[in-house]
Design an enzyme around this catalytic site. Structure first.
Site, short mmCIF file in Angstrom:
data_model
loop_
_atom_site.label_atom_id
_atom_site.label_comp_id
_atom_site.label_asym_id
_atom_site.label_seq_id
_atom_site.Cartn_x
_atom_site.Cartn_y
_atom_site.Cartn_z
N HIS A 93 0.84 -1.20 0.00
CA HIS A 93 0.00 0.00 0.00
C HIS A 93 0.88 1.26 0.00
O HIS A 93 2.10 1.16 0.05
CB HIS A 93 -0.98 0.00 1.18
CG HIS A 93 -0.33 0.04 2.53
ND1 HIS A 93 0.34 -1.03 3.07
CD2 HIS A 93 -0.25 1.03 3.47
CE1 HIS A 93 0.80 -0.71 4.26
NE2 HIS A 93 0.46 0.53 4.53
N HIS A 148 1.45 3.84 2.10
CA HIS A 148 2.08 4.49 3.25
C HIS A 148 3.60 4.46 3.10
O HIS A 148 4.17 3.47 2.65
CB HIS A 148 1.67 3.80 4.56
CG HIS A 148 0.33 4.26 5.05
ND1 HIS A 148 -0.45 3.53 5.92
CD2 HIS A 148 -0.38 5.40 4.79
CE1 HIS A 148 -1.57 4.20 6.17
NE2 HIS A 148 -1.55 5.32 5.50
N ASP A 207 6.03 4.11 5.12
CA ASP A 207 6.84 3.08 5.79
C ASP A 207 6.76 1.75 5.03
O ASP A 207 7.38 0.77 5.41
CB ASP A 207 6.43 2.91 7.26
CG ASP A 207 4.99 2.49 7.45
OD1 ASP A 207 4.16 2.85 6.59
OD2 ASP A 207 4.68 1.80 8.44
N HIS A 208 6.02 1.77 3.88
CA HIS A 208 5.95 0.57 3.03
C HIS A 208 6.44 0.83 1.61
O HIS A 208 6.78 -0.11 0.90
CB HIS A 208 4.52 0.03 2.99
CG HIS A 208 4.09 -0.54 4.31
ND1 HIS A 208 4.10 -1.89 4.56
CD2 HIS A 208 3.69 0.06 5.46
CE1 HIS A 208 3.71 -2.10 5.81
NE2 HIS A 208 3.46 -0.93 6.37
N ASP A 243 -0.25 -4.17 5.72
CA ASP A 243 -1.09 -3.72 6.85
C ASP A 243 -2.54 -3.99 6.47
O ASP A 243 -2.94 -3.75 5.33
CB ASP A 243 -0.90 -2.21 7.10
CG ASP A 243 0.50 -1.90 7.63
OD1 ASP A 243 1.22 -2.86 7.98
OD2 ASP A 243 0.87 -0.71 7.69
N GLU A 266 1.42 -8.63 9.72
CA GLU A 266 1.78 -7.50 10.59
C GLU A 266 1.29 -7.80 12.00
O GLU A 266 0.35 -8.58 12.20
CB GLU A 266 1.15 -6.21 10.06
CG GLU A 266 -0.38 -6.17 10.12
CD GLU A 266 -0.89 -4.86 10.71
OE1 GLU A 266 -0.31 -4.39 11.71
OE2 GLU A 266 -1.88 -4.32 10.19
N HIS A 269 6.50 -6.18 11.57
CA HIS A 269 5.80 -4.90 11.78
C HIS A 269 5.16 -4.84 13.17
O HIS A 269 3.96 -4.63 13.33
CB HIS A 269 4.72 -4.74 10.70
CG HIS A 269 4.28 -3.31 10.46
ND1 HIS A 269 3.46 -2.64 11.34
CD2 HIS A 269 4.54 -2.44 9.46
CE1 HIS A 269 3.22 -1.43 10.87
NE2 HIS A 269 3.88 -1.28 9.72
#
Length: 600
Positions: free
Chosen positions: A68, A70, A72-73, A178, A203, A414
């Site tokens: 996705h 975000h 942090d990904h 996530d 996660e 995660h």
């Protein structure tokens, strides 16, 4: 024995910088390529030297999958592909492909243009990186090469978020990214079929949390915002541009409408319009209610929420501001926080998880004196509230997903080590599967025992059910047939069909057993005695005496010859096919008992 190897380069016993290497049946896949928000140096990116010390990464990886948008990904993606060097395919869903470059460019502006940092990707690099992206649809099986295939499942969490199944032959891994197992005001719940992967990588952000009812949290949130605004205070809600922001905007919009409130609500400029545009474009990714009412009313066109101008932060009187980013680590949310932190009338509501090192994490940990840039100390007098509107699965949701997918092994990423340890034990106890939680740079090897799927011909199934009793669902049923392997697939068919398909003639395999009988008479007389004996005993079978002096019982043949050394002994040759094994064995044991004494 086949094995799957997993090495986290980020998000191993940690939240942030998600990046997981998976080796499965000779294929290497990178899952996510995120950035850590808690660092401002090289530690913000995963350590790609783990893959290779020199040379481009294309030679070592078959594909990259982004779950996705975000950061942090996906935040390290341009650095990985353009600065380190990767030219292979990058897979993500259509909404992720549309939104990802906007967030990357936003973050680049903050980091490079405002802070003047070097060793960071450029705008052109973001564009070049996105050219390598292949967009995928939900439930579409994508063939990466002849052996490797991937498939995306709906993950909730944010617009376009997906879980991915990676399959090579009979071995498979599911990576959740996530996800959220409960639907919210604008997205549905994550869903996966009973795919029984060899490994589920999930996660575990909220590994030890079971959230209370959503309604209570929403009521609490509205009460706190309302009380602060009523006493003339300002409310800052740090959010990421898309996702939780829309969720809370819908909530406040309906509350303001119902209560007829006048205090202004603002949202970081530019991002609301972009968010609206993408929610309209990808309406099929939202929940049922929004899809149904979309034609009459667009939920994302807000009457009470206006675009924010930075000059508004100094305006007197109450207001509510949604500002990005969500962890107070940079950008507009941090600027507003610095201005409002000194007034106890004001409030900051943190609606989601904050990684270590960010201002958000520090104030949630109770720090009230913060060292900002230039060694300046900021005293926090405003009220700090944490309200989990997180779009992550809680412990109950994680267990629910495991129950849905039925994996043979589980691996946690995660999340924080202590919380992971607790969840690991819970998973092992409840599901009786191995659960792993490797740290960054640590490789976990999982041995697999792949099952081989076999297609069974309809004719064979019908024949088996016709001759047998109804199958018991709890007991395995034996099937007799011919196994054909063709084009990497297996089929079980009837022997007749196999012979026909392969253009072969059937060969009869016969077994012959010698039975010695004491009888001084001539051979034809012995045969007659045997015939009469069998005719009397085997009333339900067809027993025939043939002109050539032999006997048949169904398809079993019996012949008599004299013993070479003993004239008083006759040798009976009993011959049967494999299919008549049972009757042949019975006849042999019957004849071995001898013939009844003749009365003559």
């Amino acid at each position: 024995m086949p094995e799957i190897k997993v090495t986290p380069l980020g998000a191993g016993q940690d939240v942030g910088r998600s990046c997981i290497l998976v080796s499965i049946a000779g294929k290497n896949v990178m899952l996510d390529c995120g950035m850590h928000m808690g660092y401002n140096d090289d530690r913000r990116f995963p350590d790609f030297s783990y893959i290779t010390q020199n040379g481009r990464l294309t030679d070592f990886l078959d594909c990259v999958i982004i779950s996705h948008f975000h950061l942090d990904h996906c935040g390290a993606l341009p650095y990985f592909s353009e600065m380190v060097g990767y030219d292979g395919p990058i897979y993500m869903t259509h909404p992720t492909k549309a939104i990802c470059p906007i967030l990357l460019e936003d973050y680049r502006k903050i980091t490079v243009d405002k802070k003047g940092e070097t060793n960071f990707f450029t705008s052109q690099m973001i564009k070049d990186c996105m050219k390598k992206v292949v967009a995928v649809h939900l439930h579409q099986t994508v063939q990466v090469d002849e052996e490797l295939e991937i498939k995306a499942y709906y993950a909730g969490h944010v617009l376009g978020a997906a879980m991915f199944q990676i399959k090579v032959g009979c071995e498979s891994v599911v990576y959740t990214g996530d996800y959220n197992m409960t639907p919210d005001r604008h997205l549905g719940a994550a869903w996966i079929d009973k795919c029984r992967p060899d490994l589920l990588i999930t996660e575990s952000t909220y590994a030890t949390t079971i959230r209370d009812s959503k309604r209570c949290r929403e009521r609490d949130f509205l009460k706190k915002v309302h009380e602060t605004v009523e006493r003339g205070g300002k409310v800052l809600i740090p959010v990421f541009a898309l996702g939780r922001a829309q969720e809370l905007c819908i909530l406040l919009e309906t509350f303001w409408e119902r209560m007829n409130l006048k205090a202004p609500i603002y949202f970081s400029t530019g991002l609301t319009e972009k968010a609206n545009h993408y929610y309209k474009l990808f309406i099929t990714w939202t929940n049922q209610k929004i899809r149904k009412t979309f034609v009459q009313r667009n939920m994302f066109e807000f009457k009470h929420i206006k675009a924010f101008d930075r000059a508004f932060a100094d305006n007197p009187g109450p207001m509510v501001v949604f500002a990005t980013p969500g962890m107070l680590h940079a950008g507009q949310s941090l600027q507003i926080f610095r201005k409002w932190a000194g007034n106890e009338k004001n409030m900051v509501i943190m609606p989601g998880y904050c990684v270590q090192g960010t201002v958000g994490h520090k104030i949630l940990s109770g720090q009230r004196k913060l060292e900002m840039e230039g060694r300046q100390i900021l005293e926090v007098k405003m009220q700090v509230e944490y309200m989990s509107f997180s779009a992550h699965a809680d412990a109950k949701g994680i267990m629910q997903l495991i129950r849905q997918a039925e994996p043979r092994n589980v691996l946690l990423v995660h999340g924080e080590a202590k919380k992971m340890e607790f969840l690991k034990q819970k998973i092992e106890q409840e599901f009786h599967v191995n659960c792993y939680m490797p740290a960054n740079g640590e490789t976990t090897t999982i041995f697999t025992n792949p099952s081989i799927p076999v297609d069974i011909s309809l004719g064979l199934l019908k024949r088996e059910t016709a001759i047998g009793l109804l199958p018991d669902a709890k007991k395995p049923k034996l099937m007799h047939g011919t196994l054909i392997m063709k084009d990497n697939s297996f089929r079980l068919v009837s022997p007749e069909q196999a012979l026909k398909e392969l253009g072969l003639a059937e060969h009869q395999l016969r077994f012959t057993c010698r039975v010695h009988i004491q009888d001084p008479r001539k051979e034809h007389e012995t045969v007659l005695r045997v015939y009469n004996h069998l005719k009397g005993v085997l009333k339900d079978y067809s027993v025939q005496h043939l002109p050539d002096g032999s006997i048949t019982v169904e398809s079993i043949l019996i012949q008599a010859t004299a013993h070479s050394e003993d004239q008083g002994t006759k040798v009976l040759l009993v011959s049967w096919t494999y299919q008549d094994e049972e009757l042949g064995s019975y006849l042999t044991s019957l004849l071995k008992k001898g013939l009844p004494q003749s009365t003559s």
